[in-house]
Design a protein around this motif. Structure first.
Motif, PDB file in Angstrom:
ATOM      1  N   ARG A 179      44.632   6.928   6.657  1.00  0.00           N
ATOM      2  CA  ARG A 179      44.120   6.486   7.955  1.00  0.00           C
ATOM      3  C   ARG A 179      42.655   6.079   7.796  1.00  0.00           C
ATOM      4  NH1 ARG A 179      48.676   7.214  11.230  1.00  0.00           N
ATOM      5  NH2 ARG A 179      49.120   9.374  11.803  1.00  0.00           N
ATOM      6  N   TYR A 225      40.947   9.874   6.511  1.00  0.00           N
ATOM      7  CA  TYR A 225      41.780  10.938   5.935  1.00  0.00           C
ATOM      8  C   TYR A 225      43.053  10.369   5.328  1.00  0.00           C
ATOM      9  CZ  TYR A 225      44.285  11.067  10.548  1.00  0.00           C
ATOM     10  OH  TYR A 225      44.975  10.782  11.704  1.00  0.00           O
ATOM     11  N   VAL A 268      47.186  11.698   4.122  1.00  0.00           N
ATOM     12  CA  VAL A 268      48.228  12.722   4.247  1.00  0.00           C
ATOM     13  C   VAL A 268      49.274  12.453   3.175  1.00  0.00           C
ATOM     14  CG1 VAL A 268      49.901  13.863   5.765  1.00  0.00           C
ATOM     15  CG2 VAL A 268      47.882  12.755   6.764  1.00  0.00           C
ATOM     16  N   SER A 283      52.964  19.075   4.223  1.00  0.00           N
ATOM     17  CA  SER A 283      52.089  17.969   3.845  1.00  0.00           C
ATOM     18  C   SER A 283      50.686  18.498   3.601  1.00  0.00           C
ATOM     19  CB  SER A 283      52.050  16.900   4.943  1.00  0.00           C
ATOM     20  OG  SER A 283      51.513  17.450   6.120  1.00  0.00           O
ATOM     21  N   THR A 334      41.185  14.146  12.391  1.00  0.00           N
ATOM     22  CA  THR A 334      42.492  13.503  12.492  1.00  0.00           C
ATOM     23  C   THR A 334      42.670  12.963  13.915  1.00  0.00           C
ATOM     24  OG1 THR A 334      43.555  15.583  13.126  1.00  0.00           O
ATOM     25  CG2 THR A 334      43.525  15.042  10.762  1.00  0.00           C
ATOM     26  N   LYS A 335      43.670  12.102  14.089  1.00  0.00           N
ATOM     27  CA  LYS A 335      43.932  11.563  15.427  1.00  0.00           C
ATOM     28  C   LYS A 335      44.220  12.694  16.409  1.00  0.00           C
ATOM     29  CE  LYS A 335      46.500   7.883  15.841  1.00  0.00           C
ATOM     30  NZ  LYS A 335      47.530   6.808  15.671  1.00  0.00           N
ATOM     31  N   HIS A 358      47.586  15.294  17.784  1.00  0.00           N
ATOM     32  CA  HIS A 358      48.865  15.006  18.448  1.00  0.00           C
ATOM     33  C   HIS A 358      49.438  16.271  19.059  1.00  0.00           C
ATOM     34  CE1 HIS A 358      49.856  16.221  14.313  1.00  0.00           C
ATOM     35  NE2 HIS A 358      50.875  16.847  14.870  1.00  0.00           N
ATOM     36  N   HIS A 416      53.338  18.031  19.634  1.00  0.00           N
ATOM     37  CA  HIS A 416      54.738  17.919  19.209  1.00  0.00           C
ATOM     38  C   HIS A 416      55.583  17.757  20.474  1.00  0.00           C
ATOM     39  CE1 HIS A 416      53.643  20.341  15.345  1.00  0.00           C
ATOM     40  NE2 HIS A 416      53.315  19.062  15.237  1.00  0.00           N
ATOM     41  N   GLU A 441      53.507  25.350  14.451  1.00  0.00           N
ATOM     42  CA  GLU A 441      53.185  24.846  13.107  1.00  0.00           C
ATOM     43  C   GLU A 441      52.167  25.788  12.482  1.00  0.00           C
ATOM     44  OE1 GLU A 441      51.791  20.792  13.265  1.00  0.00           O
ATOM     45  OE2 GLU A 441      51.728  20.612  11.080  1.00  0.00           O
ATOM     46  N   TYR A 459      48.946  25.938   9.455  1.00  0.00           N
ATOM     47  CA  TYR A 459      48.057  25.253   8.506  1.00  0.00           C
ATOM     48  C   TYR A 459      47.459  26.313   7.583  1.00  0.00           C
ATOM     49  CZ  TYR A 459      47.646  20.919  11.393  1.00  0.00           C
ATOM     50  OH  TYR A 459      47.859  19.754  12.081  1.00  0.00           O
ATOM     51  N   HIS A 472      46.966  19.517  18.540  1.00  0.00           N
ATOM     52  CA  HIS A 472      46.099  19.961  17.448  1.00  0.00           C
ATOM     53  C   HIS A 472      45.442  18.791  16.739  1.00  0.00           C
ATOM     54  CE1 HIS A 472      50.410  20.005  16.613  1.00  0.00           C
ATOM     55  NE2 HIS A 472      50.167  19.579  15.375  1.00  0.00           N
ATOM     56  N   PHE A 506      43.919  20.766   3.816  1.00  0.00           N
ATOM     57  CA  PHE A 506      44.774  21.878   4.260  1.00  0.00           C
ATOM     58  C   PHE A 506      46.233  21.498   4.099  1.00  0.00           C
ATOM     59  CE2 PHE A 506      44.077  19.179   7.933  1.00  0.00           C
ATOM     60  CZ  PHE A 506      45.315  19.106   8.549  1.00  0.00           C
ATOM     61  N   TYR A 526      55.720  22.522   8.992  1.00  0.00           N
ATOM     62  CA  TYR A 526      56.138  22.249  10.370  1.00  0.00           C
ATOM     63  C   TYR A 526      57.632  21.992  10.455  1.00  0.00           C
ATOM     64  CZ  TYR A 526      55.408  17.573   8.392  1.00  0.00           C
ATOM     65  OH  TYR A 526      55.440  16.468   7.579  1.00  0.00           O
ATOM     66  N   HIS A 556      55.507  13.525  16.374  1.00  0.00           N
ATOM     67  CA  HIS A 556      54.076  13.352  16.636  1.00  0.00           C
ATOM     68  C   HIS A 556      53.899  12.530  17.900  1.00  0.00           C
ATOM     69  CE1 HIS A 556      54.357  13.805  12.206  1.00  0.00           C
ATOM     70  NE2 HIS A 556      53.242  14.501  12.342  1.00  0.00           N
ATOM     71  N   TYR A 599      51.172  10.935  19.777  1.00  0.00           N
ATOM     72  CA  TYR A 599      49.753  10.576  19.745  1.00  0.00           C
ATOM     73  C   TYR A 599      49.253  10.136  21.114  1.00  0.00           C
ATOM     74  CZ  TYR A 599      50.277  10.889  14.708  1.00  0.00           C
ATOM     75  OH  TYR A 599      50.519  11.364  13.438  1.00  0.00           O
TER      76      TYR A 599
HETATM   77  C1  6PG Z   1      52.158  17.433  11.482  1.00  0.00           C
HETATM   78  C2  6PG Z   1      50.861  18.072  11.084  1.00  0.00           C
HETATM   79  C3  6PG Z   1      49.961  17.301  10.106  1.00  0.00           C
HETATM   80  C4  6PG Z   1      49.250  16.099  10.726  1.00  0.00           C
HETATM   81  C5  6PG Z   1      48.177  15.518   9.796  1.00  0.00           C
HETATM   82  C6  6PG Z   1      47.523  14.229  10.303  1.00  0.00           C
HETATM   83  O1  6PG Z   1      52.653  17.767  12.583  1.00  0.00           O
HETATM   84  O2  6PG Z   1      52.742  16.640  10.715  1.00  0.00           O
HETATM   85  O3  6PG Z   1      50.182  18.496  12.201  1.00  0.00           O
HETATM   86  O4  6PG Z   1      50.674  16.896   8.969  1.00  0.00           O
HETATM   87  O5  6PG Z   1      50.187  15.108  11.077  1.00  0.00           O
HETATM   88  O6  6PG Z   1      47.158  16.458   9.612  1.00  0.00           O
HETATM   89  O7  6PG Z   1      47.102  14.366  11.635  1.00  0.00           O
HETATM   90  P1  6PG Z   1      47.583  13.330  12.742  1.00  0.00           P
HETATM   91  O8  6PG Z   1      49.099  13.313  12.669  1.00  0.00           O
HETATM   92  O9  6PG Z   1      47.088  13.864  14.028  1.00  0.00           O
HETATM   93  O10 6PG Z   1      47.040  11.992  12.365  1.00  0.00           O
END
Ligand code: 6PG
Ligand code: NI
Length: 186
Positions: free
Chosen positions: A26, A53, A55, A70, A86-87, A89, A91, A97, A99, A135, A147, A151, A157, A159
Protein backbone atom coordinates in the motif's frame (compact mmCIF):
# COMPACT_ATOMS: atom_id res chain seq x y z
CA UNK A 1 -11.57 -29.02 0.05
CA UNK A 2 -9.99 -28.12 3.41
CA UNK A 3 -6.29 -27.33 3.49
CA UNK A 4 -4.07 -30.16 4.72
CA UNK A 5 -1.84 -29.59 7.73
CA UNK A 6 1.41 -27.88 6.81
CA UNK A 7 4.31 -26.01 8.40
CA UNK A 8 5.05 -22.36 7.69
CA UNK A 9 8.60 -21.08 8.03
CA UNK A 10 8.71 -17.68 9.69
CA UNK A 11 11.93 -15.75 9.03
CA UNK A 12 12.22 -13.33 11.94
CA UNK A 13 14.94 -11.27 10.23
CA UNK A 14 13.33 -10.87 6.83
CA UNK A 15 9.77 -10.96 8.26
CA UNK A 16 8.58 -13.43 5.65
CA UNK A 17 6.36 -16.50 5.66
CA UNK A 18 7.19 -19.50 3.48
CA UNK A 19 5.31 -20.85 1.62
CA UNK A 20 3.95 -17.44 0.75
CA UNK A 21 0.39 -16.54 -0.24
CA UNK A 22 -0.94 -13.25 -1.58
CA UNK A 23 1.04 -10.10 -0.75
CA UNK A 24 0.11 -6.47 -1.12
CA UNK A 25 1.86 -3.12 -1.06
CA UNK A 26 0.00 0.00 0.00
CA UNK A 27 1.41 3.29 -1.20
CA UNK A 28 0.35 6.75 -0.06
CA UNK A 29 -2.07 6.97 -3.01
CA UNK A 30 -3.96 3.95 -1.59
CA UNK A 31 -4.75 5.85 1.64
CA UNK A 32 -7.14 8.42 0.23
CA UNK A 33 -9.41 10.15 2.73
CA UNK A 34 -7.63 8.77 5.79
CA UNK A 35 -5.09 11.40 6.89
CA UNK A 36 -6.51 14.55 8.49
CA UNK A 37 -4.43 16.86 6.27
CA UNK A 38 -5.81 16.00 2.84
CA UNK A 39 -3.57 18.41 0.98
CA UNK A 40 -0.42 17.00 2.58
CA UNK A 41 -1.68 13.54 1.63
CA UNK A 42 -2.40 14.60 -1.97
CA UNK A 43 1.03 16.21 -2.36
CA UNK A 44 2.78 13.07 -1.11
CA UNK A 45 0.59 10.75 -3.22
CA UNK A 46 1.20 12.81 -6.36
CA UNK A 47 4.91 13.17 -5.53
CA UNK A 48 7.15 10.25 -4.58
CA UNK A 49 4.10 8.23 -3.47
CA UNK A 50 6.00 6.26 -0.80
CA UNK A 51 5.23 2.70 0.26
CA UNK A 52 3.48 3.06 3.63
CA UNK A 53 3.08 -0.64 4.41
CA UNK A 54 3.20 -4.15 3.01
CA UNK A 55 1.20 -7.26 3.91
CA UNK A 56 2.48 -10.76 3.24
CA UNK A 57 0.46 -13.87 4.03
CA UNK A 58 0.65 -17.64 4.13
CA UNK A 59 -1.38 -19.56 1.52
CA UNK A 60 -4.27 -20.39 3.90
CA UNK A 61 -7.45 -19.36 2.06
CA UNK A 62 -9.65 -16.54 3.36
CA UNK A 63 -12.79 -18.63 3.74
CA UNK A 64 -14.94 -19.68 6.71
CA UNK A 65 -13.40 -22.05 9.25
CA UNK A 66 -9.86 -21.51 7.94
CA UNK A 67 -7.44 -19.50 10.10
CA UNK A 68 -5.16 -17.39 7.88
CA UNK A 69 -2.16 -15.37 9.04
CA UNK A 70 -0.32 -12.39 7.65
CA UNK A 71 2.58 -10.12 8.51
CA UNK A 72 2.13 -6.38 8.12
CA UNK A 73 5.20 -4.12 7.99
CA UNK A 74 4.54 -0.38 8.37
CA UNK A 75 7.40 1.94 7.45
CA UNK A 76 8.29 4.86 9.75
CA UNK A 77 6.97 8.24 8.73
CA UNK A 78 4.32 10.88 9.21
CA UNK A 79 2.09 12.98 6.95
CA UNK A 80 1.63 16.48 8.38
CA UNK A 81 2.61 14.91 11.71
CA UNK A 82 0.05 12.09 11.58
CA UNK A 83 1.94 8.82 12.00
CA UNK A 84 1.95 6.34 9.14
CA UNK A 85 -0.70 3.72 9.61
CA UNK A 86 -2.80 1.04 7.97
CA UNK A 87 -6.11 1.98 6.35
CA UNK A 88 -8.02 0.32 9.19
CA UNK A 89 -11.16 -1.73 8.81
CA UNK A 90 -14.08 -3.39 10.52
CA UNK A 91 -14.80 -7.11 10.03
CA UNK A 92 -18.28 -7.24 8.47
CA UNK A 93 -19.54 -10.00 10.81
CA UNK A 94 -17.64 -8.55 13.78
CA UNK A 95 -15.21 -11.44 14.17
CA UNK A 96 -12.27 -11.11 16.56
CA UNK A 97 -8.58 -11.21 15.70
CA UNK A 98 -5.16 -11.32 17.38
CA UNK A 99 -1.97 -9.45 16.58
CA UNK A 100 1.53 -10.36 17.81
CA UNK A 101 4.11 -7.56 17.58
CA UNK A 102 7.36 -8.78 16.02
CA UNK A 103 9.67 -5.85 15.40
CA UNK A 104 9.86 -2.10 15.94
CA UNK A 105 7.41 0.01 17.90
CA UNK A 106 3.77 0.56 17.16
CA UNK A 107 0.25 0.92 18.38
CA UNK A 108 -3.05 -0.82 17.86
CA UNK A 109 -5.90 1.69 17.67
CA UNK A 110 -9.40 0.25 18.08
CA UNK A 111 -12.80 1.91 17.82
CA UNK A 112 -16.25 0.37 18.29
CA UNK A 113 -18.13 3.46 17.12
CA UNK A 114 -18.15 4.97 20.62
CA UNK A 115 -15.16 3.86 22.61
CA UNK A 116 -11.50 4.21 21.57
CA UNK A 117 -8.70 1.97 22.80
CA UNK A 118 -4.96 2.19 22.16
CA UNK A 119 -2.50 -0.62 22.88
CA UNK A 120 1.25 0.01 22.79
CA UNK A 121 2.75 -2.78 20.70
CA UNK A 122 6.38 -3.86 21.17
CA UNK A 123 7.89 -7.22 20.20
CA UNK A 124 6.11 -9.92 22.21
CA UNK A 125 2.89 -7.99 22.83
CA UNK A 126 -0.27 -9.82 21.81
CA UNK A 127 -3.04 -7.37 21.03
CA UNK A 128 -6.57 -8.73 21.22
CA UNK A 129 -9.19 -7.23 18.90
CA UNK A 130 -12.63 -8.14 20.29
CA UNK A 131 -15.64 -8.67 18.02
CA UNK A 132 -17.02 -5.39 16.65
CA UNK A 133 -13.91 -3.23 17.10
CA UNK A 134 -12.52 -1.59 13.97
CA UNK A 135 -8.72 -1.72 14.02
CA UNK A 136 -5.81 0.28 12.64
CA UNK A 137 -2.08 -0.15 13.26
CA UNK A 138 0.37 2.73 13.58
CA UNK A 139 4.17 2.92 13.45
CA UNK A 140 5.25 5.03 16.46
CA UNK A 141 9.00 4.44 16.07
CA UNK A 142 11.84 5.21 13.67
CA UNK A 143 12.25 1.77 12.11
CA UNK A 144 9.74 -0.53 10.40
CA UNK A 145 7.02 -1.86 12.74
CA UNK A 146 5.93 -5.42 11.97
CA UNK A 147 3.27 -7.68 13.47
CA UNK A 148 1.66 -11.03 12.82
CA UNK A 149 -2.14 -11.15 12.46
CA UNK A 150 -4.23 -14.30 12.89
CA UNK A 151 -7.87 -14.00 11.87
CA UNK A 152 -10.93 -16.05 10.93
CA UNK A 153 -10.83 -16.83 7.22
CA UNK A 154 -14.30 -15.41 6.69
CA UNK A 155 -13.60 -12.16 8.55
CA UNK A 156 -13.31 -9.92 5.48
CA UNK A 157 -12.40 -6.22 5.41
CA UNK A 158 -14.92 -3.38 5.53
CA UNK A 159 -12.87 -0.28 4.68
CA UNK A 160 -15.92 1.90 4.09
CA UNK A 161 -16.82 1.69 7.78
CA UNK A 162 -13.71 3.71 8.68
CA UNK A 163 -14.46 6.35 6.03
CA UNK A 164 -17.95 6.74 7.52
CA UNK A 165 -17.26 6.41 11.25
CA UNK A 166 -13.58 7.35 11.56
CA UNK A 167 -11.31 5.65 14.10
CA UNK A 168 -12.05 7.77 17.19
CA UNK A 169 -8.49 9.13 17.47
CA UNK A 170 -5.49 10.07 15.37
CA UNK A 171 -1.89 9.34 16.41
CA UNK A 172 0.90 11.94 16.51
CA UNK A 173 4.09 12.29 18.54
CA UNK A 174 4.56 15.08 21.09
CA UNK A 175 7.79 17.06 21.53
CA UNK A 176 9.26 14.37 23.83
CA UNK A 177 8.52 11.59 21.32
CA UNK A 178 5.55 10.10 23.22
CA UNK A 179 2.38 9.12 21.40
CA UNK A 180 -0.12 11.96 21.33
CA UNK A 181 -3.67 10.77 20.58
CA UNK A 182 -5.93 13.53 19.30
CA UNK A 183 -9.67 13.56 18.66
CA UNK A 184 -10.41 12.20 15.20
CA UNK A 185 -12.08 15.28 13.61
CA UNK A 186 -12.22 15.47 9.79
C1 6PG B 1 -6.88 -8.58 8.71
C2 6PG B 1 -5.84 -7.96 9.59
C3 6PG B 1 -4.56 -7.43 8.92
C4 6PG B 1 -4.75 -6.14 8.13
C5 6PG B 1 -3.42 -5.53 7.69
C6 6PG B 1 -3.55 -4.31 6.77
O1 6PG B 1 -8.07 -8.57 9.11
O2 6PG B 1 -6.56 -9.15 7.64
O3 6PG B 1 -6.43 -7.02 10.41
O4 6PG B 1 -3.98 -8.41 8.11
O5 6PG B 1 -5.57 -6.38 7.01
O6 6PG B 1 -2.70 -5.12 8.82
O7 6PG B 1 -4.46 -3.38 7.30
P1 6PG B 1 -5.68 -2.87 6.42
O8 6PG B 1 -6.42 -4.11 5.96
O9 6PG B 1 -6.50 -2.04 7.33
O10 6PG B 1 -5.12 -2.15 5.24
NI1 NI C 1 -8.65 -7.32 10.66
Amino acid sequence: PPVSPFAIAFDAERLTLSPEGPTLTRRMSDLEGLFLDQSAWAESAAGDNPVVYTVTSSPVPEINRELPQSITTIFPGATAGELWMTKGHQHPDHQGEIYLALKGRGGLLMFDGERVEWLDMTPGTIGYIPPGWAHRSVNTGDEPYAFLAVYPGGAGHDYGWVLTHGMGSRAYLDASGSVDLRPYAG
